[in-house]
Design a protein around this motif. Structure first.
Motif, short mmCIF file in Angstrom:
data_model
loop_
_atom_site.label_atom_id
_atom_site.label_comp_id
_atom_site.label_asym_id
_atom_site.label_seq_id
_atom_site.Cartn_x
_atom_site.Cartn_y
_atom_site.Cartn_z
N GLU A 154 0.82 -1.21 0.00
CA GLU A 154 0.00 0.00 0.00
C GLU A 154 0.86 1.26 0.00
OE1 GLU A 154 0.09 -2.26 2.43
OE2 GLU A 154 -0.19 -1.39 4.42
N GLU A 155 2.03 1.15 0.63
CA GLU A 155 2.96 2.28 0.67
C GLU A 155 3.43 2.61 -0.75
OE1 GLU A 155 6.15 1.13 3.21
OE2 GLU A 155 7.26 2.99 2.98
N ARG B 78 -5.38 6.51 -7.02
CA ARG B 78 -4.97 6.25 -5.64
C ARG B 78 -6.16 5.97 -4.75
NH1 ARG B 78 -1.89 10.92 -2.48
NH2 ARG B 78 0.00 10.25 -3.58
N GLU C 157 -16.41 8.86 -2.86
CA GLU C 157 -15.88 8.04 -1.77
C GLU C 157 -16.85 6.98 -1.26
OE1 GLU C 157 -15.47 9.64 2.29
OE2 GLU C 157 -15.63 11.62 1.41
N GLY D 154 -16.30 11.93 5.82
CA GLY D 154 -15.38 13.06 5.69
C GLY D 154 -13.95 12.76 6.11
N ARG E 78 -13.11 9.55 8.13
CA ARG E 78 -13.02 8.35 7.31
C ARG E 78 -11.71 8.30 6.53
NH1 ARG E 78 -17.41 7.46 2.70
NH2 ARG E 78 -18.79 6.68 4.35
N GLU F 130 9.42 14.06 2.25
CA GLU F 130 8.10 13.93 2.89
C GLU F 130 7.95 14.87 4.09
OE1 GLU F 130 7.08 9.70 3.14
OE2 GLU F 130 6.61 9.75 0.99
N GLU G 249 -4.63 14.50 1.20
CA GLU G 249 -4.38 13.07 0.95
C GLU G 249 -2.90 12.69 1.00
OE1 GLU G 249 -4.71 11.38 -3.07
OE2 GLU G 249 -5.87 13.15 -3.60
N GLU G 250 -2.02 13.63 0.66
CA GLU G 250 -0.58 13.33 0.75
C GLU G 250 -0.15 13.20 2.21
OE1 GLU G 250 0.74 11.99 -1.99
OE2 GLU G 250 2.51 13.30 -1.87
N ARG H 95 -1.51 9.94 3.40
CA ARG H 95 -0.74 8.83 2.80
C ARG H 95 0.54 8.58 3.58
NH1 ARG H 95 3.80 8.68 0.09
NH2 ARG H 95 3.89 10.89 -0.41
N THR I 292 0.86 5.06 5.67
CA THR I 292 1.51 3.93 5.00
C THR I 292 2.98 3.72 5.36
OG1 THR I 292 2.20 5.13 2.98
CG2 THR I 292 -0.03 4.19 3.00
#
Lengths: 339, 339
Positions: free
Chosen positions: A134-135, A146, A187, B143, B146, B171, B187-188, B191, B195
């Motif tokens: 997943e990473e 994504r 979503e 939202g 989740r 990162e 989302e970044e 992520r 992960t």
């Protein structure tokens, strides 16, 4: 049903390892011997042969194979020789590196394997690549891809037969609303597809079809699907058709593939094989991937589907499109048709 | 380090089961006997006792306990008696049903357990609830919650020590940009947090602090944290502080808790205990959860952290706030302080 066959009188692993070692020795390689052994041993047997080979000859069998073989034949033998979990980890890793709309390996691994097998692939990925699937998927994708792919490869779906009918109705409604509004990456839509059990999803799509599929009888001809075929597609078809809105949209293609993989994997794989074979220049990548990953699982059903759809047995279609040791390896895995 | 102690001369499981059965018999229940046995057996031993109890008396030990005991004491004994994977599944299920900003059980299970233990909890969830954790979490949240929670509970993080330094730098930069723009549910950002391996995240947060923490020496006083404490917090602090922007924002609180659980669980759990104890009316739910889930893992370190932060030993703080059999059970699990 698998197409893999194993001889009734099976040599022990030490004997197989010795024969393979001999096949590599001297001038030239004995490809036939390699095929005879490796294409006719199950996962547990291949694993044992690999262990015995390493302890006897101090070299990994897969490395020895890679040195001796080449091209499509090498890839077919290498992929099939791998333990299924390692093979999935390998294919997934390959896919994250060169992710393209034509590479469906991730969807296949996430959606056609059992929950336990997907987890074993994730575990193998850790030990092979020192990272998580997943990473890598999350890192190498963006946007809608994504949003869909990360929950799919991270899923551990419940696999029991229990179905919640009122949930199926309410979620069929959600799916219909989202699809009507072309909110394909919504979503809620992704949540339903990525987390519900396959049994529950089947019930939801069945309800989707019953509730929202009134005009559907007109559809098959448009898409060139005979009515007989159509009936077996019923549960699936309405939603898949609704998703045909824009055939050029790669994300939509991926979403359709996801739903097919989850609900009728043999139809999905038949299509991958058909597209790999019926084109200018065979798509060996897809052909090898489907044959090596399904030979021990459901390739028999995929063959039946292939024949029903194309009126040509799969082995003949493969024989026409491939040659040499690569052809031999695939045909041994696919099995000859009686037709 | 665990606080759980097991007697050197251990009765066998059959004897323990018999003693427990006796403790339930006749008029009144022998709570002391129940505590003496169950608070001093490790997970494998408790599991065996439960199996022997079922086969000998035809009843699940946990059901027998629930009939005999009540209230906070019942919950403490019940939770501790459960197998750790089942206990996590139970707590996660409870959390999905009454998800509130004060219920951090899901974050704790997703972020303080090993990848393998989280997976075992997911597996136990299947067999107990005929669903998956991620399915319930996704269904019951919306939202930003989740977006954060589903990947966390679905994660299977790599656990090796390998660190990619250039990735940590890039990162850290992404995290800083997102946090500067208050894009806390970006989302970044999610992520990276959901992960990356804990080792990789540690390197990233360390870099975050070095690169973006220039003005940080002014901060501790503002937040009432002594400089000595501050140093041990270093890696964590800058990012946590940056996330303090709006203390009323429940999502932000959850995000902070996530990062603390991932990077310094003992500090996180110390705070949960502190807040559970230092308030009008003890929060027994949180107190019981932390003591029963950590007694066999790292409660010793949490106790040390608690003493360092509050200048009162944890067992005394618990004794002051609780009473009766519930108090006894917790104190047996926490262990008496030497102080």
């Amino acid at each position: 049903m698998a197409t893999l066959t194993v001889p009734a009188a099976l040599p022990d692993a030490a004997e197989d390892a010795e024969q393979l070692h001999k096949a590599f020795a001297g001038w030239g390689t004995n490809e036939n011997l390699i095929i005879t052994i490796l294409a006719h041993r199950n996962a547990a047997q291949r694993k044992l042969i690999r262990e015995v080979y390493t302890s006897t000859y101090g070299e990994d069998l897969l490395k020895a194979l890679d040195k001796e073989l080449s091209s499509d034949f090498e890839r077919a033998v290498h992929l099939f020789a791998l333990d299924p979990a390692e093979r999935d980890a390998y294919l997934a890793n390959e896919a994250t590196k060169k992710f393209s709309s034509s590479n469906w390996a991730l969807i296949e691994i996430a959606c056609t394997r059992s929950s336990e097998d997907l987890f074993q692939a994730r575990r193998a990925y850790h030990s092979l690549y020192k990272k998580s699937i997943e990473e890598d998927v999350a890192h190498h994708t963006t946007g809608d891809y994504r949003k869909l792919l990360v929950p799919l490869v991270s899923s551990y779906r419940y696999e029991g037969p229990e179905i919640n009918t009122s949930l199926a109705k309410s979620e069929a409604k959600i799916l219909h609303e989202k699809i009507s509004h072309k909110a394909y990456a919504d979503e809620e839509l992704i949540r339903i597809i990525a987390t519900r059990s396959k049994a529950q999803l089947g019930a939801t799509l069945n309800h989707y079809n019953n509730e929202y599929g009134n005009a559907i009888t007109k559809v098959p001809e448009t898409f060139g699907i005979a009515l007989a075929v159509f009936n077996s597609y019923r549960i699936l078809l309405k939603m898949i058709l609704d998703l045909k809105a824009d055939p050029k949209d790669d994300y939509l293609k991926l979403l359709r593939a996801t739903i097919k993989c989850l609900t009728c994997p043999e139809k999905y794989f038949e299509k991958v094989l058909r597209l790999a074979i019926n084109r200018l220049g065979t798509d060996e990548g897809a052909l090898t991937r489907v044959v090596t990953t399904r030979a021990e699982v459901d390739l028999q059903r995929i063959k039946e589907e292939y024949y029903r759809r194309n009126s040509v047995p799969l082995d003949r279609a493969i024989a026409k499109d491939t040659h040499g040791d690569y052809e031999k390896m695939l045909l041994e895995l696919v099995g000859r048709s009686d037709a």
